[in-house]
Write a protein that holds these residues in place. Sequence first.
Motif, PDB file in Angstrom:
ATOM      1  N   ASN A  70      -2.697  55.524  19.792  1.00  0.00           N
ATOM      2  CA  ASN A  70      -2.956  57.204  19.263  1.00  0.00           C
ATOM      3  C   ASN A  70      -3.520  56.910  17.896  1.00  0.00           C
ATOM      4  OD1 ASN A  70      -2.502  58.369  21.815  1.00  0.00           O
ATOM      5  ND2 ASN A  70      -0.190  58.239  20.773  1.00  0.00           N
ATOM      6  N   TYR A  71      -3.400  55.643  16.718  1.00  0.00           N
ATOM      7  CA  TYR A  71      -3.564  55.439  15.665  1.00  0.00           C
ATOM      8  C   TYR A  71      -5.344  54.808  15.359  1.00  0.00           C
ATOM      9  CZ  TYR A  71      -3.456  53.482  10.320  1.00  0.00           C
ATOM     10  OH  TYR A  71      -3.713  53.375   9.676  1.00  0.00           O
ATOM     11  N   ASP A  72      -5.883  54.883  14.628  1.00  0.00           N
ATOM     12  CA  ASP A  72      -7.204  55.166  13.891  1.00  0.00           C
ATOM     13  C   ASP A  72      -7.326  55.402  12.198  1.00  0.00           C
ATOM     14  OD1 ASP A  72      -9.591  54.637  14.693  1.00  0.00           O
ATOM     15  OD2 ASP A  72     -10.350  56.409  13.344  1.00  0.00           O
ATOM     16  N   LYS A  73      -7.399  54.486  11.956  1.00  0.00           N
ATOM     17  CA  LYS A  73      -7.532  53.537  10.729  1.00  0.00           C
ATOM     18  C   LYS A  73      -8.301  54.908   9.884  1.00  0.00           C
ATOM     19  CE  LYS A  73      -7.454  48.364  10.555  1.00  0.00           C
ATOM     20  NZ  LYS A  73      -7.948  47.568   9.904  1.00  0.00           N
ATOM     21  N   GLU A  74      -9.486  55.240  10.389  1.00  0.00           N
ATOM     22  CA  GLU A  74     -10.019  56.078   9.488  1.00  0.00           C
ATOM     23  C   GLU A  74      -9.425  57.748   9.522  1.00  0.00           C
ATOM     24  OE1 GLU A  74     -14.392  58.710   9.753  1.00  0.00           O
ATOM     25  OE2 GLU A  74     -14.210  56.425  10.448  1.00  0.00           O
ATOM     26  N   TYR A  75      -8.612  57.848  10.690  1.00  0.00           N
ATOM     27  CA  TYR A  75      -8.544  59.332  11.322  1.00  0.00           C
ATOM     28  C   TYR A  75      -6.923  59.702  11.367  1.00  0.00           C
ATOM     29  CZ  TYR A  75     -13.035  60.365  12.823  1.00  0.00           C
ATOM     30  OH  TYR A  75     -14.722  60.488  12.560  1.00  0.00           O
ATOM     31  N   GLY A  76      -6.210  58.448  10.856  1.00  0.00           N
ATOM     32  CA  GLY A  76      -4.874  58.662  11.251  1.00  0.00           C
ATOM     33  C   GLY A  76      -4.506  57.914  12.438  1.00  0.00           C
ATOM     34  N   CYS A  77      -3.137  59.632  12.973  1.00  0.00           N
ATOM     35  CA  CYS A  77      -2.993  60.195  14.325  1.00  0.00           C
ATOM     36  C   CYS A  77      -4.151  60.869  14.903  1.00  0.00           C
ATOM     37  CB  CYS A  77      -1.845  60.797  13.952  1.00  0.00           C
ATOM     38  SG  CYS A  77      -0.386  60.738  15.638  1.00  0.00           S
ATOM     39  N   LEU A  78      -5.175  60.523  16.161  1.00  0.00           N
ATOM     40  CA  LEU A  78      -5.404  60.694  16.785  1.00  0.00           C
ATOM     41  C   LEU A  78      -4.844  61.887  17.771  1.00  0.00           C
ATOM     42  CD1 LEU A  78      -7.438  57.769  18.045  1.00  0.00           C
ATOM     43  CD2 LEU A  78      -8.125  59.396  16.890  1.00  0.00           C
ATOM     44  N   PRO A  79      -4.266  62.370  18.412  1.00  0.00           N
ATOM     45  CA  PRO A  79      -3.495  63.663  18.866  1.00  0.00           C
ATOM     46  C   PRO A  79      -3.201  64.899  17.804  1.00  0.00           C
ATOM     47  CG  PRO A  79      -2.342  61.285  19.838  1.00  0.00           C
ATOM     48  CD  PRO A  79      -3.714  61.201  18.889  1.00  0.00           C
ATOM     49  N   LEU A  80      -2.875  64.245  16.316  1.00  0.00           N
ATOM     50  CA  LEU A  80      -2.035  64.645  15.700  1.00  0.00           C
ATOM     51  C   LEU A  80      -3.581  65.407  14.520  1.00  0.00           C
ATOM     52  CD1 LEU A  80       1.406  63.942  15.087  1.00  0.00           C
ATOM     53  CD2 LEU A  80       1.283  65.926  17.056  1.00  0.00           C
ATOM     54  N   GLU A  81      -4.100  64.370  14.190  1.00  0.00           N
ATOM     55  CA  GLU A  81      -5.562  64.740  13.346  1.00  0.00           C
ATOM     56  C   GLU A  81      -4.786  64.924  12.042  1.00  0.00           C
ATOM     57  OE1 GLU A  81      -7.707  67.908  14.986  1.00  0.00           O
ATOM     58  OE2 GLU A  81      -8.699  66.306  16.196  1.00  0.00           O
ATOM     59  N   CYS A  82      -3.715  64.070  11.606  1.00  0.00           N
ATOM     60  CA  CYS A  82      -3.086  63.374  10.516  1.00  0.00           C
ATOM     61  C   CYS A  82      -2.851  62.715  10.455  1.00  0.00           C
ATOM     62  CB  CYS A  82      -2.547  64.744  10.369  1.00  0.00           C
ATOM     63  SG  CYS A  82      -0.898  64.855  11.452  1.00  0.00           S
ATOM     64  N   GLU A  83      -2.058  61.996   9.211  1.00  0.00           N
ATOM     65  CA  GLU A  83      -1.568  60.602   9.063  1.00  0.00           C
ATOM     66  C   GLU A  83      -0.504  60.687   9.747  1.00  0.00           C
ATOM     67  OE1 GLU A  83       0.726  57.914   5.583  1.00  0.00           O
ATOM     68  OE2 GLU A  83       1.208  60.274   5.813  1.00  0.00           O
ATOM     69  N   CYS A  84      -0.087  59.531  10.156  1.00  0.00           N
ATOM     70  CA  CYS A  84       0.658  59.058  10.595  1.00  0.00           C
ATOM     71  C   CYS A  84       2.055  59.423  10.893  1.00  0.00           C
ATOM     72  CB  CYS A  84       1.124  57.472  12.301  1.00  0.00           C
ATOM     73  SG  CYS A  84       2.590  56.654  12.655  1.00  0.00           S
ATOM     74  N   TYR A  85       2.944  59.687  11.828  1.00  0.00           N
ATOM     75  CA  TYR A  85       4.451  60.588  11.724  1.00  0.00           C
ATOM     76  C   TYR A  85       5.277  59.260  11.070  1.00  0.00           C
ATOM     77  CZ  TYR A  85       9.189  62.303  13.042  1.00  0.00           C
ATOM     78  OH  TYR A  85      10.023  62.361  12.873  1.00  0.00           O
ATOM     79  N   MET A  86       4.590  58.357  11.942  1.00  0.00           N
ATOM     80  CA  MET A  86       5.976  57.441  12.204  1.00  0.00           C
ATOM     81  C   MET A  86       5.688  56.299   9.880  1.00  0.00           C
ATOM     82  SD  MET A  86       7.861  57.109  14.626  1.00  0.00           S
ATOM     83  CE  MET A  86       8.399  55.873  14.016  1.00  0.00           C
ATOM     84  N   PHE A  87       4.650  57.000   9.986  1.00  0.00           N
ATOM     85  CA  PHE A  87       4.513  56.408   8.769  1.00  0.00           C
ATOM     86  C   PHE A  87       5.561  56.428   7.079  1.00  0.00           C
ATOM     87  CE2 PHE A  87       0.475  54.729   9.213  1.00  0.00           C
ATOM     88  CZ  PHE A  87      -0.296  53.890  10.490  1.00  0.00           C
ATOM     89  N   GLY A  88       5.942  57.850   7.509  1.00  0.00           N
ATOM     90  CA  GLY A  88       6.896  58.585   6.850  1.00  0.00           C
ATOM     91  C   GLY A  88       8.102  58.806   7.097  1.00  0.00           C
ATOM     92  N   LYS A  89       8.855  57.383   7.573  1.00  0.00           N
ATOM     93  CA  LYS A  89       9.946  57.703   8.951  1.00  0.00           C
ATOM     94  C   LYS A  89      10.550  57.177   7.226  1.00  0.00           C
ATOM     95  CE  LYS A  89      11.344  58.807  11.377  1.00  0.00           C
ATOM     96  NZ  LYS A  89      12.916  59.539  12.092  1.00  0.00           N
ATOM     97  N   CYS A  90      11.430  58.297   6.928  1.00  0.00           N
ATOM     98  CA  CYS A  90      12.841  57.141   5.899  1.00  0.00           C
ATOM     99  C   CYS A  90      14.152  57.285   6.831  1.00  0.00           C
ATOM    100  CB  CYS A  90      12.992  58.546   5.507  1.00  0.00           C
ATOM    101  SG  CYS A  90      11.748  58.554   3.846  1.00  0.00           S
TER     102      CYS A  90
END
Length: 122
Positions: free
Chosen positions: A23-43
């Motif tokens: 689901n990850y694309d370098k240009e678009y991020g998370c394809l189903p959500l059309e935003c940055e990947c949720y897992m990148f912001g996990k703390c």
Amino acid sequence: MSRELTREEKRKIRALVTKWCANYDKEYGCLPLECECYMFGKCWTGAYCRYFREAVLPLDPALEAALMSEGPPPEFKPCPVCGGPVPLDGRLAYCSAACAKKAHRRQQREYMQKKRSCDVDN
């Protein structure tokens, strides 16, 4: 109970997502959500992307054990053959059956070489 992710865990999550997540694309991020990947912001441990949890996370058994267990992350020792993670439960010596087979073959080879050298000396 959730805990804060370590820097190393965050780095491994990012590496897994960028390399293996369908689901990850370098240009678009998370394809189903059309935003940055949720897992990148996990703390914190806890809720994970379902696709990441079911399809990507099993590719790194040590990280999976650390993220899915309660409490502090489990301790691992390096596999003597490949350096992969082996749980410190006292029962496993190698990270996989393939590594165990390689080690057994190496031990048998060393044993036979030693036996042959002793036979020559006598």
